[in-house]
Design a protein around this motif. Sequence first.
Motif, mmCIF file in Angstrom:
data_model
loop_
_atom_site.group_PDB
_atom_site.id
_atom_site.type_symbol
_atom_site.label_atom_id
_atom_site.label_comp_id
_atom_site.label_asym_id
_atom_site.label_seq_id
_atom_site.Cartn_x
_atom_site.Cartn_y
_atom_site.Cartn_z
ATOM 1 N N UNK A 209 94.704 69.539 53.087
ATOM 2 C CA UNK A 209 94.010 70.814 52.926
ATOM 3 C C UNK A 209 92.562 70.631 52.479
ATOM 4 N N UNK A 210 92.312 69.643 51.652
ATOM 5 C CA UNK A 210 90.958 69.346 51.180
ATOM 6 C C UNK A 210 90.640 67.904 51.564
ATOM 7 N N UNK A 211 89.946 67.749 52.684
ATOM 8 C CA UNK A 211 89.851 66.430 53.314
ATOM 9 C C UNK A 211 88.733 65.549 52.760
ATOM 10 N N UNK A 212 87.955 66.062 51.801
ATOM 11 C CA UNK A 212 86.868 65.262 51.231
ATOM 12 C C UNK A 212 86.741 65.556 49.742
ATOM 13 N N UNK A 213 86.451 64.508 48.975
ATOM 14 C CA UNK A 213 86.186 64.625 47.541
ATOM 15 C C UNK A 213 84.903 63.860 47.253
ATOM 16 N N UNK A 214 83.983 64.499 46.537
ATOM 17 C CA UNK A 214 82.687 63.891 46.238
ATOM 18 C C UNK A 214 82.563 63.669 44.733
ATOM 19 N N UNK A 215 82.482 62.392 44.327
ATOM 20 C CA UNK A 215 82.286 62.044 42.922
ATOM 21 C C UNK A 215 80.813 61.761 42.605
ATOM 22 N N UNK B 219 89.510 61.640 53.886
ATOM 23 C CA UNK B 219 90.875 61.290 54.249
ATOM 24 C C UNK B 219 91.098 61.378 55.748
ATOM 25 N N UNK B 220 91.845 60.408 56.299
ATOM 26 C CA UNK B 220 92.348 60.457 57.667
ATOM 27 C C UNK B 220 93.866 60.574 57.604
ATOM 28 N N UNK B 221 94.435 61.411 58.460
ATOM 29 C CA UNK B 221 95.885 61.595 58.494
ATOM 30 C C UNK B 221 96.582 60.561 59.380
ATOM 31 N N UNK C 31 98.210 57.690 56.519
ATOM 32 C CA UNK C 31 97.157 58.119 55.599
ATOM 33 C C UNK C 31 96.251 56.948 55.243
ATOM 34 N N UNK C 32 94.963 57.168 55.374
ATOM 35 C CA UNK C 32 93.953 56.162 55.028
ATOM 36 C C UNK C 32 92.711 56.898 54.567
ATOM 37 N N UNK C 33 91.783 56.147 53.975
ATOM 38 C CA UNK C 33 90.611 56.781 53.380
ATOM 39 C C UNK C 33 89.343 56.021 53.759
ATOM 40 N N UNK C 34 88.273 56.783 53.923
ATOM 41 C CA UNK C 34 86.940 56.232 54.100
ATOM 42 C C UNK C 34 86.162 56.471 52.814
#
Length: 325
Positions: free
Chosen positions: A140-146, A153-155, A159-162
């Motif tokens: 639902x929330x495909x990006x998080x910015x710290x 996120x890729x489904x 599941x994997x992450x960039x």
Amino acid sequence: MKKYLQNNISYYDINKLPIALFNLKKWVFVTISGIDAAKYLNNKFTMNINLLNFKKYFHCANCDIYGKVLSNFLIFKYNNNYGYVIRKSILKIQKKEFKKYLNFYKIYTQRKKEFLLFGVSGTNLRLFLLKFFKLLPDYHNTIVNYGDIIILQFQYPEERFLFIVKFSQVLFFKNIFRNFSVFYDDQWSILHLKSGIPILDRINSKIFLPQSVNLRIPDNIDIYKGCYIGQEIISKVFFKKINRKYLYVLELLTKNFTYNFENCVIRFTDMYKNYIIGRILFTVKLNNKIFWLQIVLNKNLPLNTILLFENICPVYFKVKYKFYV
């Protein structure tokens, strides 16, 4: 960290590892700012930029006046402006297109060289990452910015992450994965191939309609958002259902065969002696026995179809994956 030579590691070895880190040097992070940024991007890109928020990213494209894809990329909101991830080889083409309109729009583009890109994949990955990051992107929330670290996120295919990581945080980030194996762009690209994500480099820019490279409506193209460059052709293909080219992954069946596939256009024949023309997007050697082509073919073929490529000797490929829009 354990490091491996690209030619000695297969995708199947990666799957057996609990977690793998991918050092991505063929993708870059670029920002777009200025008071006209949203208006400009909406006139250029296939998705409705006004619908972007800080919790979602789009995988979309920008096209020429004939509806042919110049480049595809991941775009998201970044510090009240916009950021996107794109193949390094195609960045110059896109910048050249941007310059044509700089007299009409107040926008600024900048490649953020102070950021490095990493991919992460593996089993139980989310549980492991939650030890270091309180919040991770999801369906639902495909990006998080710290701030200094951005996570997408890729489904698929699992599941994997960039990760987009600023220099100041690279040591911290690499330390998280100090006990895991490190891979590179080609291994990450294998996951893109399985997911149906086209890998378009400079040589294949301005060749294909979006639908021919598995860019779909509504996931990658907003057909109703209003005018943008190439929209008339893209809409015509969609409503009249006249796309005749499709994205595939072919697996080489012939053993002990070496060939330089730099010539992008190749011809196959099927079991009925029909000619099939293909244009290669990307090639990757999974290990010493498995070789894949990401290719666009001018015919709708079922899975496991055997294709003959006649060069000096008969060479056989199998349709491993197909992506039909």
